[in-house]
Write an enzyme that holds these catalytic residues in place. Structure first.
Site, mmCIF file in Angstrom:
data_model
loop_
_atom_site.group_PDB
_atom_site.id
_atom_site.type_symbol
_atom_site.label_atom_id
_atom_site.label_comp_id
_atom_site.label_asym_id
_atom_site.label_seq_id
_atom_site.Cartn_x
_atom_site.Cartn_y
_atom_site.Cartn_z
ATOM 1 N N ASP A 162 0.786 -4.801 -2.266
ATOM 2 C CA ASP A 162 0.436 -3.334 -1.684
ATOM 3 C C ASP A 162 -1.286 -3.090 -1.299
ATOM 4 O O ASP A 162 -2.184 -3.141 -2.494
ATOM 5 C CB ASP A 162 0.690 -2.276 -2.854
ATOM 6 C CG ASP A 162 1.101 -0.853 -2.423
ATOM 7 O OD1 ASP A 162 1.946 -0.969 -1.633
ATOM 8 O OD2 ASP A 162 0.383 -0.040 -2.656
ATOM 9 N N ARG A 190 5.660 3.262 15.299
ATOM 10 C CA ARG A 190 6.756 3.349 14.432
ATOM 11 C C ARG A 190 6.176 2.859 12.863
ATOM 12 O O ARG A 190 5.748 1.746 13.150
ATOM 13 C CB ARG A 190 7.880 2.567 14.594
ATOM 14 C CG ARG A 190 9.180 2.958 13.474
ATOM 15 C CD ARG A 190 9.194 1.525 12.553
ATOM 16 N NE ARG A 190 10.303 1.741 11.520
ATOM 17 C CZ ARG A 190 10.227 0.775 10.468
ATOM 18 N NH1 ARG A 190 9.181 0.042 10.396
ATOM 19 N NH2 ARG A 190 11.358 1.054 9.705
ATOM 20 N N ASP A 192 5.804 1.871 9.285
ATOM 21 C CA ASP A 192 6.704 1.205 8.345
ATOM 22 C C ASP A 192 6.106 1.925 6.889
ATOM 23 O O ASP A 192 5.144 2.121 6.434
ATOM 24 C CB ASP A 192 6.796 -0.101 8.116
ATOM 25 C CG ASP A 192 7.775 -0.908 7.206
ATOM 26 O OD1 ASP A 192 8.808 -0.881 7.607
ATOM 27 O OD2 ASP A 192 7.171 -1.273 6.316
ATOM 28 N N HIS A 196 5.682 5.087 0.959
ATOM 29 C CA HIS A 196 4.938 4.243 0.084
ATOM 30 C C HIS A 196 3.110 4.520 0.086
ATOM 31 O O HIS A 196 2.292 3.748 -0.490
ATOM 32 C CB HIS A 196 5.183 2.881 -0.116
ATOM 33 C CG HIS A 196 6.872 2.900 -0.367
ATOM 34 N ND1 HIS A 196 7.318 2.954 -1.225
ATOM 35 C CD2 HIS A 196 7.797 2.928 0.543
ATOM 36 C CE1 HIS A 196 8.663 2.891 -1.376
ATOM 37 N NE2 HIS A 196 8.975 2.572 -0.179
ATOM 38 N N GLU A 229 8.325 6.003 8.987
ATOM 39 C CA GLU A 229 9.442 5.914 8.277
ATOM 40 C C GLU A 229 9.445 6.384 7.034
ATOM 41 O O GLU A 229 8.622 6.096 6.159
ATOM 42 C CB GLU A 229 9.847 4.300 8.118
ATOM 43 C CG GLU A 229 11.215 4.012 7.680
ATOM 44 C CD GLU A 229 11.133 3.090 6.529
ATOM 45 O OE1 GLU A 229 12.394 2.704 6.364
ATOM 46 O OE2 GLU A 229 10.065 2.637 6.214
ATOM 47 N N ASN A 289 20.107 2.347 12.225
ATOM 48 C CA ASN A 289 18.677 1.649 12.593
ATOM 49 C C ASN A 289 19.106 0.168 11.994
ATOM 50 O O ASN A 289 19.743 -0.148 11.354
ATOM 51 C CB ASN A 289 17.393 2.141 11.828
ATOM 52 C CG ASN A 289 17.352 1.935 10.172
ATOM 53 O OD1 ASN A 289 18.355 1.550 9.725
ATOM 54 N ND2 ASN A 289 15.986 2.473 9.846
ATOM 55 N N ARG A 327 16.368 7.792 19.266
ATOM 56 C CA ARG A 327 16.253 6.365 19.319
ATOM 57 C C ARG A 327 17.572 5.644 19.043
ATOM 58 O O ARG A 327 18.327 5.967 18.249
ATOM 59 C CB ARG A 327 15.521 5.827 18.035
ATOM 60 C CG ARG A 327 15.111 4.387 18.071
ATOM 61 C CD ARG A 327 14.116 3.984 16.991
ATOM 62 N NE ARG A 327 14.685 4.188 15.729
ATOM 63 C CZ ARG A 327 14.224 4.386 14.577
ATOM 64 N NH1 ARG A 327 12.765 3.736 14.680
ATOM 65 N NH2 ARG A 327 14.655 4.405 13.261
HETATM 66 C C1 ARE Z 1 12.305 -9.368 1.151
HETATM 67 C C2 ARE Z 1 13.114 -9.759 0.160
HETATM 68 C C3 ARE Z 1 12.885 -9.265 -1.106
HETATM 69 C C4 ARE Z 1 11.483 -9.532 -1.598
HETATM 70 C C5 ARE Z 1 10.449 -9.295 -0.488
HETATM 71 C C6 ARE Z 1 9.114 -9.989 -0.909
HETATM 72 O O1 ARE Z 1 14.293 -9.343 0.619
HETATM 73 O O2 ARE Z 1 13.767 -9.836 -2.061
HETATM 74 O O3 ARE Z 1 11.113 -9.322 -2.706
HETATM 75 O O4 ARE Z 1 10.958 -9.916 0.726
HETATM 76 O O5 ARE Z 1 9.215 -11.338 -0.956
HETATM 77 C C7 ARE Z 1 12.513 -5.464 4.785
HETATM 78 C C8 ARE Z 1 13.678 -5.848 4.098
HETATM 79 C C9 ARE Z 1 13.364 -6.306 2.689
HETATM 80 C C10 ARE Z 1 12.499 -7.580 2.591
HETATM 81 C C11 ARE Z 1 11.076 -6.988 3.289
HETATM 82 C C12 ARE Z 1 10.109 -7.760 3.569
HETATM 83 O O6 ARE Z 1 14.442 -4.740 4.143
HETATM 84 O O7 ARE Z 1 14.679 -6.939 2.104
HETATM 85 O O8 ARE Z 1 12.179 -7.958 1.241
HETATM 86 O O9 ARE Z 1 11.376 -6.525 4.579
HETATM 87 O O10 ARE Z 1 10.320 -9.065 4.088
HETATM 88 C C13 ARE Z 1 12.668 1.378 0.510
HETATM 89 C C14 ARE Z 1 11.669 1.751 1.389
HETATM 90 C C15 ARE Z 1 11.551 1.479 2.873
HETATM 91 C C16 ARE Z 1 12.148 0.318 3.280
HETATM 92 C C17 ARE Z 1 13.493 -0.121 2.558
HETATM 93 C C18 ARE Z 1 13.844 -1.425 2.912
HETATM 94 O O11 ARE Z 1 11.386 3.133 1.076
HETATM 95 O O12 ARE Z 1 10.212 2.069 3.504
HETATM 96 O O13 ARE Z 1 13.203 0.247 1.151
HETATM 97 N N1 ARE Z 1 12.250 0.117 4.851
HETATM 98 C C19 ARE Z 1 11.182 -0.581 5.837
HETATM 99 C C20 ARE Z 1 11.445 -1.200 6.659
HETATM 100 C C21 ARE Z 1 12.277 -2.556 6.171
HETATM 101 C C22 ARE Z 1 11.252 -3.395 5.430
HETATM 102 C C23 ARE Z 1 10.345 -2.734 4.721
HETATM 103 C C24 ARE Z 1 10.172 -1.326 4.994
HETATM 104 C C25 ARE Z 1 9.027 -3.484 4.169
HETATM 105 O O14 ARE Z 1 12.395 -0.810 7.582
HETATM 106 O O15 ARE Z 1 13.122 -3.436 7.367
HETATM 107 O O16 ARE Z 1 11.970 -4.191 4.408
HETATM 108 O O17 ARE Z 1 8.034 -3.701 5.157
HETATM 109 C C26 ARE Z 1 16.510 4.528 -1.603
HETATM 110 C C27 ARE Z 1 15.280 5.066 -1.242
HETATM 111 C C28 ARE Z 1 14.316 4.336 -0.123
HETATM 112 C C29 ARE Z 1 14.520 2.881 -0.271
HETATM 113 C C30 ARE Z 1 15.959 2.380 -0.381
HETATM 114 C C31 ARE Z 1 16.388 0.933 -0.663
HETATM 115 O O18 ARE Z 1 17.369 5.030 -0.444
HETATM 116 O O19 ARE Z 1 15.215 6.246 -1.333
HETATM 117 O O20 ARE Z 1 13.187 4.794 -0.430
HETATM 118 O O21 ARE Z 1 13.869 2.262 1.078
HETATM 119 O O22 ARE Z 1 16.601 3.153 -1.338
HETATM 120 O O23 ARE Z 1 15.475 0.500 -1.769
HETATM 121 CA CA CA Z 2 1.695 1.607 -1.483
#
Ligand code: ARE
Ligand code: CA
Length: 472
Positions: A162, A190, A192, A196, A229, A289, A327
């Site tokens: 982070d 967009r 990401d 956070h 996002e 999405n 979108r």
């Molecule tokens: C991967 C592996 C993990 C590993 C990590 C680090 O899957 O096991 O620990 O790598 O090694 C995407 C994938 C993840 C992936 C990550 C990095 O989805 O699986 O992890 O890429 O490679 C939260 C966030 C939201 C996020 C979603 C997925 O708030 O911002 O989680 N979405 C964005 C993107 C994703 C991307 C990331 C962020 C990271 O769109 O594609 O992840 O860059 C509730 C909460 C939400 C939460 C949701 C899921 O609904 O309100 O806030 O979303 O649960 O936990």
């Molecule tokens: Ca952060």
């Protein structure tokens, strides 16, 4: 930073998920430009950790060099230039919240060394002091409880290292990271994982971005379009509203809202703030999405290409209605939710209604492909003359600029429907394509405030017309 600098007559964005820069450039020239889509959202173009080819490895930045499986710096620049030349904007998926997952070391997709154990990213450079670990008080160092805003912002999201956007140094690097895209002619971002990051930090960073590049054909006064996002489905202390002061926010409630009304389209008439959603000016809307189509990122039933009929009616509704900036997701088939894209790129557009060899290409479907033209030509109008059929059918106008009818029923919907369109004979863009003064498919006649419709069921259950596409 709320308005998309779309070219006149263009509208709506398509997310060409995992398409290469070269394939996107060609799609702009052959399809998105001629069909007057507003913009393309591209997958993260910056150097990422190589985990194993999963789609999500691209959300693990190693440096801000443009080099990964989508292409290199020169190919990115070429794509943006060629898309702009045909009136299609580029929105870049950027990841300012974090670097790669913790632990291990190696070289990224651009050949840059990193050490995710000692938090060293010499390609930027970032080191331990630029990270938030010291501001996080959970025992794992990860986010453990979404009910605690402090840890949601200062701890690691699924162990992703982070960044501390509160420091002047990190802010400067992030501003440079985004400005490099503006220099190359991109028109927005967009952003990401904004939930956070602290809203105050994002406000500063976005405020320091350059205006869109005059050398790429912009006026010099336009701000980059920002859509953040933030998954806000209620029930958490952090809300989407905290982020609307400096850009738009993805309205995730919309996915569930439309997805739960596929059999009662008439309920969608007032979707928007009346449903507790963000204001129209603050929201980006979508039917699904890249995360929720494969069970990542948020709960609830979403309609995807797997339910193609419902996706066609809902996408047409979304692109036709005046709530939010829409979108459209363009996908590839998968059986495992981690699975990366096919090892080859989509076939070039030849007027057909999809793609071959593993790519879905929802944006090319008969019902969907002309929606950019429709959206672009009704800009500035609101929904008028809402009407409903007897069998899950709806129709509405966009002032005196456009009209659409959506048939969610099980038989043809024909008859005479009230519209605010002027008299004329128009090309039915849901059933055919405009030609010079004509149409490859059926036309719709409007006279005396009535449109004569005949909307089929089946492959393309929608009709839409605009004053810009007449047939005489
Ligand atoms: C991967 C592996 C993990 C590993 C990590 C680090 O899957 O096991 O620990 O790598 O090694 C995407 C994938 C993840 C992936 C990550 C990095 O989805 O699986 O992890 O890429 O490679 C939260 C966030 C939201 C996020 C979603 C997925 O708030 O911002 O989680 N979405 C964005 C993107 C994703 C991307 C990331 C962020 C990271 O769109 O594609 O992840 O860059 C509730 C909460 C939400 C939460 C949701 C899921 O609904 O309100 O806030 O979303 O649960 O936990
Ligand atoms: Ca952060």
């Amino acid at each position: 930073q709320w308005e998309a600098a779309y070219a006149p007559g263009h509208g709506g964005m398509v997310h060409l998920f995992e398409w290469s820069h070269a394939a996107i450039a060609e799609e702009c020239e052959k399809m998105l430009g001629p069909k007057k889509w507003g913009a393309v959202q591209v997958s993260p173009p910056t150097e990422n950790r190589l985990v194993g080819g999963q789609w999500w490895e691209r959300y693990q930045p190693i440096s801000y060099k443009l080099e990964n499986r989508s292409g290199n710096h020169q190919e990115f620049a070429d794509m943006v230039r060629r898309c702009n030349a045909v009136g299609v904007r580029t929105f870049v998926d950027v990841i300012p919240n974090h670097m790669c997952g913790g632990g291990g070391s190696g070289t990224g997709s651009g050949g840059t060394f990193f050490d995710a154990g000692s938090l060293d990213f010499p390609g930027v450079p970032y080191s331990r002091n630029d990270m938030n670990d010291n501001n996080c008080y959970t025992s794992s160092g990860n986010i453990e409880n979404y009910g605690d805003a402090n840890q949601v912002r200062n701890c690691r999201l699924v162990n992703l290292i982070d960044l501390n956007q509160g420091t002047e140094y990190v802010r400067g690097k992030l501003v440079d990271y985004l400005n490099q895209f503006i220099d190359l002619g991109a028109a927005g971002f967009r952003v990401d994982a904004c939930k956070h990051m602290w809203p105050g930090d994002l406000d500063v960073i976005f405020g320091r971005l350059k205006n869109l590049n005059v050398r790429s054909g912009f006026k010099g006064t336009e701000r980059p379009f920002i859509f953040q996002e933030v998954i806000d489905q209620g029930g958490e202390p952090i809300t989407a509203n905290e982020y609307t002061g400096f850009g738009r926010v993805t309205e995730f409630k919309y996915c569930m809202g439309v997805g739960s009304n596929t059999n009662s389209l008439k309920h969608l008439a007032n979707i928007g703030p009346d449903w507790g959603y963000l204001s129209p000016m603050s929201s980006v809307v979508f039917v699904n999405n890249h995360d929720n189509q494969r069970g990542h990122g948020g709960g609830g039933h979403v309609v995807t290409f797997e339910e193609s009929w419902a996706l066609k009616t809902l996408t047409t509704f979304m692109m036709g209605h005046d709530y939010g900036e829409p979108r459209v997701m363009s996908s590839y088939y998968f059986s495992d939710p981690d699975e990366g894209p096919p090892g080859w790129q989509p076939n070039g557009f030849n007027g057909g209604f999809g793609c071959e060899n593993g790519w879905v290409c929802e944006h090319r479907w008969r019902a969907i492909q002309n929606l950019g033209m429709f959206r672009g030509s009704v800009f500035g109008t609101g929904v008028t003359k809402w009407s409903e059929g007897w069998d899950n059918q709806i129709a509405f106008s966009r002032g005196n600029k456009g009209f659409m009818a959506i048939n969610g029923g099980s038989s043809n919907w024909s008859g005479s429907i009230a519209t605010s369109m002027p008299d004329g004979e128009y090309c039915d863009l849901g059933q055919g394509d405009p030609t010079d003064g004509g149409c490859t498919g059926p036309t719709i006649r409007v006279s005396g405030g009535q449109a004569q419709i005949n909307v089929p069921t089946g492959d393309s259950p929608v009709s839409y017309i605009s004053v810009s596409y007449t047939a005489t």
